[in-house]
Design a protein around this motif. Structure first.
Motif, PDB file in Angstrom:
ATOM      1  N   PHE A 158       0.286   4.891  12.777  1.00 40.34           N
ATOM      2  CA  PHE A 158       0.750   6.064  12.022  1.00 40.34           C
ATOM      3  C   PHE A 158       1.860   5.626  11.085  1.00 40.34           C
ATOM      4  O   PHE A 158       2.606   4.694  11.391  1.00 40.34           O
ATOM      5  N   ASP A 159       1.968   6.311   9.933  1.00 41.24           N
ATOM      6  CA  ASP A 159       3.117   6.099   9.057  1.00 41.24           C
ATOM      7  C   ASP A 159       4.234   7.016   9.506  1.00 41.24           C
ATOM      8  O   ASP A 159       5.369   6.648   9.630  1.00 41.24           O
ATOM      9  N   ASP A 160       3.821   8.293   9.719  1.00 46.29           N
ATOM     10  CA  ASP A 160       4.783   9.364   9.882  1.00 46.29           C
ATOM     11  C   ASP A 160       5.176   9.523  11.341  1.00 46.29           C
ATOM     12  O   ASP A 160       4.326   9.621  12.229  1.00 46.29           O
ATOM     13  N   ALA A 161       6.470   9.576  11.595  1.00 51.89           N
ATOM     14  CA  ALA A 161       6.958   9.654  12.971  1.00 51.89           C
ATOM     15  C   ALA A 161       6.530  10.957  13.635  1.00 51.89           C
ATOM     16  O   ALA A 161       6.147  10.975  14.807  1.00 51.89           O
ATOM     17  N   GLY A 162       6.580  12.030  12.878  1.00 54.56           N
ATOM     18  CA  GLY A 162       6.215  13.332  13.445  1.00 54.56           C
ATOM     19  C   GLY A 162       4.768  13.382  13.866  1.00 54.56           C
ATOM     20  O   GLY A 162       4.421  13.870  14.943  1.00 54.56           O
ATOM     21  N   GLU A 183      -7.411  -0.106   6.137  1.00 56.04           N
ATOM     22  CA  GLU A 183      -7.780   1.302   5.915  1.00 56.04           C
ATOM     23  C   GLU A 183      -6.583   2.207   6.169  1.00 56.04           C
ATOM     24  O   GLU A 183      -6.695   3.231   6.833  1.00 56.04           O
ATOM     25  N   ALA A 184      -5.455   1.795   5.640  1.00 56.34           N
ATOM     26  CA  ALA A 184      -4.225   2.553   5.843  1.00 56.34           C
ATOM     27  C   ALA A 184      -3.751   3.131   4.519  1.00 56.34           C
ATOM     28  O   ALA A 184      -3.790   2.450   3.493  1.00 56.34           O
ATOM     29  N   ASP A 185      -3.349   4.398   4.569  1.00 56.76           N
ATOM     30  CA  ASP A 185      -2.854   5.044   3.351  1.00 56.76           C
ATOM     31  C   ASP A 185      -1.329   5.095   3.423  1.00 56.76           C
ATOM     32  O   ASP A 185      -0.743   6.119   3.724  1.00 56.76           O
ATOM     33  N   VAL A 186      -0.714   3.950   3.152  1.00 55.29           N
ATOM     34  CA  VAL A 186       0.754   3.892   3.225  1.00 55.29           C
ATOM     35  C   VAL A 186       1.335   4.592   1.997  1.00 55.29           C
ATOM     36  O   VAL A 186       0.937   4.282   0.875  1.00 55.29           O
ATOM     37  N   PRO A 187       2.233   5.544   2.222  1.00 54.99           N
ATOM     38  CA  PRO A 187       2.753   6.278   1.060  1.00 54.99           C
ATOM     39  C   PRO A 187       3.598   5.384   0.148  1.00 54.99           C
ATOM     40  O   PRO A 187       4.218   4.424   0.606  1.00 54.99           O
ATOM     41  N   GLN A 188       3.584   5.774  -1.087  1.00 56.98           N
ATOM     42  CA  GLN A 188       4.263   5.013  -2.136  1.00 56.98           C
ATOM     43  C   GLN A 188       5.735   4.766  -1.794  1.00 56.98           C
ATOM     44  O   GLN A 188       6.264   3.681  -2.028  1.00 56.98           O
ATOM     45  N   VAL A 202       3.208  -6.247   0.542  1.00 54.73           N
ATOM     46  CA  VAL A 202       1.873  -6.109   1.108  1.00 54.73           C
ATOM     47  C   VAL A 202       1.191  -7.467   1.001  1.00 54.73           C
ATOM     48  O   VAL A 202       0.949  -7.960  -0.101  1.00 54.73           O
ATOM     49  N   LEU A 203       0.959  -8.081   2.142  1.00 53.25           N
ATOM     50  CA  LEU A 203       0.352  -9.420   2.109  1.00 53.25           C
ATOM     51  C   LEU A 203      -1.134  -9.313   1.777  1.00 53.25           C
ATOM     52  O   LEU A 203      -1.658 -10.073   0.968  1.00 53.25           O
ATOM     53  N   ALA A 204      -1.804  -8.368   2.432  1.00 56.30           N
ATOM     54  CA  ALA A 204      -3.237  -8.210   2.188  1.00 56.30           C
ATOM     55  C   ALA A 204      -3.629  -6.786   2.546  1.00 56.30           C
ATOM     56  O   ALA A 204      -2.953  -6.125   3.346  1.00 56.30           O
ATOM     57  N   ASN A 205      -4.719  -6.341   1.955  1.00 55.08           N
ATOM     58  CA  ASN A 205      -5.184  -4.986   2.224  1.00 55.08           C
ATOM     59  C   ASN A 205      -6.694  -4.996   2.379  1.00 55.08           C
ATOM     60  O   ASN A 205      -7.407  -5.613   1.588  1.00 55.08           O
ATOM     61  N   GLY A 253      -6.368   2.839  -3.918  1.00 59.87           N
ATOM     62  CA  GLY A 253      -5.136   3.552  -3.638  1.00 59.87           C
ATOM     63  C   GLY A 253      -3.951   2.684  -3.958  1.00 59.87           C
ATOM     64  O   GLY A 253      -4.082   1.570  -4.495  1.00 59.87           O
ATOM     65  N   ALA A 254      -2.793   3.215  -3.599  1.00 65.66           N
ATOM     66  CA  ALA A 254      -1.544   2.545  -3.938  1.00 65.66           C
ATOM     67  C   ALA A 254      -1.442   1.179  -3.248  1.00 65.66           C
ATOM     68  O   ALA A 254      -0.951   0.211  -3.827  1.00 65.66           O
ATOM     69  N   VAL A 255      -1.915   1.111  -2.007  1.00 62.43           N
ATOM     70  CA  VAL A 255      -1.814  -0.144  -1.269  1.00 62.43           C
ATOM     71  C   VAL A 255      -2.657  -1.218  -1.945  1.00 62.43           C
ATOM     72  O   VAL A 255      -2.220  -2.347  -2.135  1.00 62.43           O
ATOM     73  N   GLU A 256      -3.854  -0.798  -2.308  1.00 60.79           N
ATOM     74  CA  GLU A 256      -4.777  -1.741  -2.926  1.00 60.79           C
ATOM     75  C   GLU A 256      -4.190  -2.281  -4.227  1.00 60.79           C
ATOM     76  O   GLU A 256      -4.304  -3.477  -4.529  1.00 60.79           O
ATOM     77  N   ALA A 257      -3.522  -1.406  -4.963  1.00 56.47           N
ATOM     78  CA  ALA A 257      -2.954  -1.827  -6.248  1.00 56.47           C
ATOM     79  C   ALA A 257      -1.863  -2.872  -6.053  1.00 56.47           C
ATOM     80  O   ALA A 257      -1.648  -3.729  -6.905  1.00 56.47           O
TER      81      ALA A 257
END
Lengths: 420, 157, 645
Positions: C341-345, C501-506, C514-517, C523-527
């Motif tokens: 998860f990204d988000d703690a909540g 397959e992670a959507d890490v927020p900007q 980001v070493l590899a995706n 998405g932003a990670v891929e970029a």
């Protein structure tokens, strides 16, 4: 003889409340409320041999007996005045002359069944009958014969009019219940029967106008008296016969059950019109088989007519003379049923237009030998429909193929209607 | 838009019903009487009054013979074509009506006065052939009588 | 238990079973149109006629509406029954068009099947066919009323089952018409099921009309990945394109139906813009080159910064297999961190729900359907688990009381197919000791104390997970004491990530290398990633998903990965030595164009090998039991297996 239904009738107007009372009206109600239990009333109706006058001829007392008395929640009574069977106009004539017998009869039925709220379901076009009923209900209420605490008793009974907007299928009791509830008037599947689960899922009795209008006289005069009205030993009571077609005097008459067909036509209707010869008649509304000259002396009762291969039905007698083409007559009947199909089940929705197409071709001289086979298939297999509309439609066609096959073949062979 | 008085009376009718749906036919008939036919707007108004969707009202409206979902003339002529009237030669009367009004079945006269519709048994079998004009029943029709009736109905409000 | 004989076969069935269902239980299919197991009996089409030869009822009867009774002797092949069924077909074909070749339903049409089966081949009727005007019903469904056989399935589904009010049946007799009051998009979020439920071609999937015939499709049992309900689907693929998605029966999850999102939201699968080529520093490369580079980059980072500054990041989009192996990659990297998860909540709520649920308190769909009361807690059900709304509707129709707790401002409440009472807090829901009650909430971002309070109510629980495979993510988070990425970044415990397959927020990305995706979407990670490893979607891979109630379900590869043939760039047609033409391929290629994608867990496994680890098999150890999961079965609740502990 003093027959129960039309004895209060005035020639060209509705009987008044006072006149009805003076002639013994509401005596049945008084008798019931002063000493008869609800069960006594039901027993009297059962003993009287009264059978449903709407067409099916089911014993009224028995129908009432199916209603469970121990279920919580309301029970309902509905008077079926959706009189749309072609050839049938008895309920209209009755109510246009006398709404009180029905009001009294419904009150008695409610008392017997433990119903607090009953409806009268009236077809479109019967506004005059509806107005009579509305007025009659007000008068009865004022006189303490309807509404709260009838005749000072703890019984309160409410009557309501429901004015429909015109569809034959609403006369089918479960379709009628749907219509009254404001749903599309498709018939419901049985079981559960309305007596168990009907209007708003409560136990419900649906009775015809004429049936209920007989109840006051039965209660007032007793079951034996009612039974004795019939001319045949098995019969009970009187019947409204409404005659149309090739008779001199087309009329709605009340005659004892068991009156012969000949006596209805020759007696009450003054014989055939313009000296024409009787060819056939439909005895009980559009969904019954033909009766033929050999049935002239047939006593008109449920079982006797059934034995002759037809049904007493609603008592709507339609008389044909030798100038009438029965292929065209049957086509007319089928056209009616095809139009009035609700569209729920396949055989009725698609089979009736199929039959109509074939009969149209035969009548127009484009019939083929195979057509009779296809028609017979329909006569047989349109019995397996969701409700009784299509089987009813097949009755005259069955009669046509059974009794007048030669006439049908004549059309096909001569490539034209032999009567045109 | 329906007048406030009509709206009030219809609301009262719905309120007095055991379920709102029970009042549906009454509401449709009243709105039809107001508009002359059950317009799209009327269907929507009926739906609002009954707590149904317009489609649910349409499901009922399109089932009944006497609810008109298309424009009709000031008075609708329902001429019976069922068996008893057939015995009394209703075909001739229907043809006469068509010729006289200059319309086919389902048609409305050019002046918008009459719409001609065939109908199922009216319970006038003893007085066949029969028709109703604007809800008033007429029996034992002859071409002459039809002339008289139409003339009278044309001028009756 | 009624005992009867059907076509000489003795059958014993539960009381209330219809003769049609009894026959089906011994492998006899009695033809039918209006009958559908999910809908109330209509007995309208009259096709299921059989003949009762002996017993309490005799003669021709409709088997769908006839309860099996002791002593019945049923013939499905009696000449009279056959004649009745042949006539029903003839009646239906009086008006049905004879143009199967130009109908999109052709080949998967019940009417076609039963017309052939019934032997109807000669037209005796000489009249004309009736015709209707069609309606525009939105972008999902094409309407063709002329094909209608008036079985009333559509309206019984749409209004009775799904609670829609904008579609129904009008007219009567032969003019019966199924449609809307006025043209317009169907409003029900379940409208797409009309496609599945119509036995002929009145309603067809507009998004995939005339692309392929039924027999052209590649199918496999699949699981919808739009929310955590896990509805069973069957993607219909043709030439590497998912043309249509239809519902697949699973009485424990979605019954027969799926929501419109599951059916129509499929464009991303076929998107020609999907990143399909492995890349190294912006240039296309071979897959193994990219994996090597990723392994090298990880090793280098670990050498320079220590393994604990690296996080392997997954998400609830990963399959269970991917999630399991992700932790093994972290291990192989020398003890890197792992995040689901990204988000703690979200993590907190998801985890709390997974911990609270056990076999006794986790509601089955049947528990929802048979509940006496249901509380929806601050939940946008049409967004988070639309199909459960239909289960709630069943309870509502059976008389259950429905409460919406603190949810009035949520957007989709208007669309809920049942009536409810709004209350502000759970305390206002009147229930005694739980009763037959169900609380439905979204687990993500919920205070664990609130969730615990719900669990202590004695009611059955539905705690919808954030994301399709949230339950599995929670289990693995717990197992590996994984932390939410946002927290790790904030505490400066992580400097670099490898994403699967992670959507890490900007906002997080700006503080991270980001070493590899590895992903199947842009998405932003891929970029930001110098190394990109394309992965397959659920449609192109085998895997396991665990739904909100802890039910593990297997989905199968329904087609190969790669660019859809339709619209394929002509550059793929030729070979290196031949000029590009607009004609389809003349040259046999070994590789599928754009088909380099690999399943995420397999990419991870390769990384592990490159990092010096042992070859891995995801479903081993405690997960071994899931290896034999039947993709066509009902799935298994892992709570029951003790896997959730």
């Amino acid at each position: 003889m003093d027959l129960p239904l039309f004895r209060h009738n005035r020639p060209n107007r509705v009987v008044t409340f006072d006149e009805y009372r003076e002639e013994g009206g509401f005596e049945g109600l008084k008798k019931a409320f002063s000493g008869m239990s609800p069960n006594d009333v039901q027993q009297a109706v059962l003993d009287s041999g009264l059978r449903g006058r709407g067409g099916a001829g089911f014993a009224t007392g028995r129908k009432w007996s199916f209603v469970p008395r121990d279920l919580p929640g309301p029970r309902w009574l509905i008077c079926n005045c959706d009189e749309m069977e072609p050839g049938t106009y008895k309920d209209r004539v009755l109510l246009e002359h006398n709404p009180y017998s029905l009001i009294e009869g419904m009150t008695l039925a409610c008392y017997a069944l433990g119903v607090r709220h009953a409806f009268i379901f009236i077809r479109k076009g019967y506004e005059k009958a509806a107005a009579n009923l509305a007025r009659g209900m007000e008068e009865a209420k004022k006189a303490g014969l309807l509404g709260e605490h009838i005749l000072g008793s703890e019984h309160s009974i409410e009557l309501d009019l429901h004015l429909s907007a015109g569809r034959y299928i609403c006369g089918e009791e479960t379709a009628l219940i749907n219509a009254l509830e404001g749903k599309r008037p498709n018939p419901r599947s049985k079981p559960p029967f309305p007596a168990i689960k009907g209007l708003w899922q409560g136990p419900t009795v649906v009775n015809n106008v004429e049936t209920l209008a007989n109840v006051p006289a039965i209660v007032a005069n007793g079951a034996a008296w009612f039974k004795g009205l019939a001319l045949n030993p098995e019969g009970a009571g009187s019947k409204l016969f409404c005659v149309s077609g090739s008779v001199k005097n087309r009329a709605c008459v009340e005659l004892p059950i068991g009156t012969t067909l000949g006596d209805i036509i020759d007696g009450a209707c003054g014989g055939m019109r313009d000296g024409k010869k009787f060819k056939a008649c439909i005895p009980g509304g559009a969904s019954t088989q033909f009766l033929k000259p050999e049935h002239w002396n047939l006593p008109m009762d449920y079982d006797t007519v059934a034995k002759a291969g037809s049904r007493l039905g609603s008592g709507g007698v339609i008389v044909f003379d030798e100038g009438h083409c029965l292929v065209e007559a049957t086509l007319n009947l089928i056209n009616f049923f095809a139009r009035e199909s609700c569209g729920w089940c396949t055989p009725c929705r698609e089979g009736l237009p199929y039959v109509k197409e074939i009969l149209t071709r035969i009548e127009n001289g484009r019939g083929e030998e195979d057509d009779i086979t296809i028609l017979r298939e329909h006569v047989k297999y349109l019995n397996y429909t969701f409700c009784a509309l299509a089987p009813g439609a097949m009755a005259p066609l069955d009669g046509l193929l059974r009794d007048f096959e030669d006439e049908v073949r004549d059309h096909i062979v001569k490539k034209k209607c032999p009567l045109k | 838009m329906i007048p406030e008085t009509l709206k009030k009376s219809l609301q009262a009718r719905v309120a007095s019903a055991i379920t709102a749906r029970e009042a549906a036919v009454d509401v449709m008939k009243e709105l039809q009487a107001h508009y002359g036919w059950l317009t799209d707007e009327a269907v929507q108004e009926a739906a609002a009054l009954l707590g149904l969707s317009p489609l649910q009202v349409e499901e009922l409206a399109t089932f009944y013979e006497m609810i008109y979902r298309r424009p009709v003339g000031k008075k609708v002529i329902h001429v019976c074509d069922s068996i008893s009237c057939w015995c009394a030669d209703c075909d001739k009367i229907i043809q006469y009506l068509k010729d006289k009004l200059g319309v086919g079945l389902g048609g409305t006269t050019a002046d918008g006065m009459f719409t001609l519709l065939p109908c199922c048994c009216m319970g006038m079998c003893g007085d066949s052939p029969a028709m109703s004009v604007g809800g008033v029943p007429y029996g034992r029709l002859t071409p002459e009588l039809v002339d008289e009736i139409l003339e009278a109905e044309r001028h009756k409000v | 238990m009624p005992k009867l004989i059907i076509d000489d076969i003795p059958v014993e069935v539960a009381p209330g079973t219809s003769v049609l269902e009894a026959a089906r239980s011994v492998g006899i299919t009695i033809p039918h149109f209006c009958y559908h197991p999910a809908l109330a009996i209509a007995a309208a089409c009259r096709l299921c006629a059989v003949k009762l030869l002996d017993g309490p009822v005799k003669g021709i009867q409709m088997s769908c509406a006839l309860p099996a009774q002791d002593g019945m002797v049923v013939s499905t092949t009696d000449p009279e029954a056959l004649k009745m069924r042949a006539l029903v077909i003839e009646w239906l074909m009086l008006n049905h068009p004879h143009d199967c070749p130009v109908c999109d339903e052709g080949g998967e049409c019940l009417l076609q099947d039963f017309t052939i089966a019934g032997g109807h081949s000669r037209r005796r009727y000489q009249g004309k066919k009736r015709t209707f005007q069609n309606q525009y019903l939105g972008e999902g469904i094409h309407h063709e009323m002329n094909r209608c056989i008036e079985c009333y399935r559509c309206v019984r589904f749409y209004q009775d089952y799904a609670g829609g009010t904008d579609f129904g049946v009008m007219g009567s007799a032969g003019r019966v018409y199924f449609g809307r009051f006025q043209e317009g998009a169907l409003e029900s979020p379940f409208s797409g099921n009309l496609v599945d439920i119509c036995p002929t071609g009145v309603f067809t999937d507009k998004t995939g009309r005339f692309r392929a015939r039924y027999w052209d499709y590649q199918f496999a049992p699949s699981i919808c990945q739009h929310c955590s309900v896990g509805c069973n689907t069957s993607p219909q693929n043709f030439q590497r394109e998912t043309i249509k998605i239809v519902g697949r029966r699973n009485d424990q999850v979605n019954g027969w139906f799926i929501c419109d999102r599951a059916r129509f939201d499929k464009g991303y699968l076929n998107d020609p813009q999907r990143p399909r080529e492995p890349r190294l520093d912006g240039a296309t490369c071979g897959y193994d080159v990219a994996v090597d580079a990723a392994a090298k980059s990880i090793a280098e980072f670990v050498r320079n910064n220590g393994a604990d500054k690296l996080a392997l990041v997954g998400s609830t989009r990963l399959s269970l297999e991917g999630m399991i192996v992700l932790a093994q990659v972290a291990e192989a990297a020398g003890g890197a961190k792992v995040c689901y998860f990204d988000d703690a909540g979200l993590q907190q709520g998801s985890l709390a729900a997974a911990k609270l649920l056990h076999e006794e308190n986790a509601a089955y769909v049947k528990d929802i359907e048979q509940a006496q009361w249901i509380a929806l807690h601050a939940l946008d059900l049409m967004e988070e688990g639309p199909m459960l709304a239909l289960a709630v509707r069943k309870a509502f129709l059976a008389g259950a009381q429905i409460f919406l707790v603190a949810g009035d401002t949520l957007p989709a409440c208007k669309a809920l197919p049942f009536k409810y009472t709004s209350v502000e807090t759970l305390d206002q829901v009147p229930f005694e000791g739980g009763g037959k009650g169900v609380i439905i909430c979204g687990a993500g971002s919920k205070d664990p104390e609130l969730l615990a309070e719900m669990a202590s109510s004695g009611a059955k629980l539905v705690m919808l997970q954030p994301g399709p495979n949230g339950f599995a993510a929670a289990l693995l988070t717990q197992q590996h004491a994984a932390g939410p990425l946002a927290e790790l970044v904030a505490a400066r415990q992580v400097q670099a990530v490898v994403c699967f397959e992670a959507d890490v927020p900007q906002t997080l990305l700006s503080d991270l290398e980001v070493l590899a995706n590895a992903d199947w979407r842009r998405g932003a990670v891929e970029a930001k990633a110098p190394i990109f490893l394309p992965t397959t979607t659920w449609a192109e891979s085998d895997g396991t998903a665990i739904n909100y109630e802890g039910r593990a379900q297997r989905f199968e590869r329904s087609r190969v990965a790669g660019l859809p043939l339709k619209g394929l760039d002509p550059k793929y047609y030729g070979s290196a030595t031949e000029a590009v033409t607009l004609h389809p391929p003349r040259v046999h290629r070994k590789d599928v164009p754009g088909g380099a994608e690999r399943d995420a867990w397999q990419v991870m496994a390769q990384l592990i090998e490159r990092l010096g680890g042992e070859p891995v098999e995801p479903l081993t150890g405690k997960w071994r039991a899931l290896k034999s999961l039947d993709p066509e079965g009902e799935g298994v609740r892992i709570l029951e297996m003790g896997l959730g502990e």
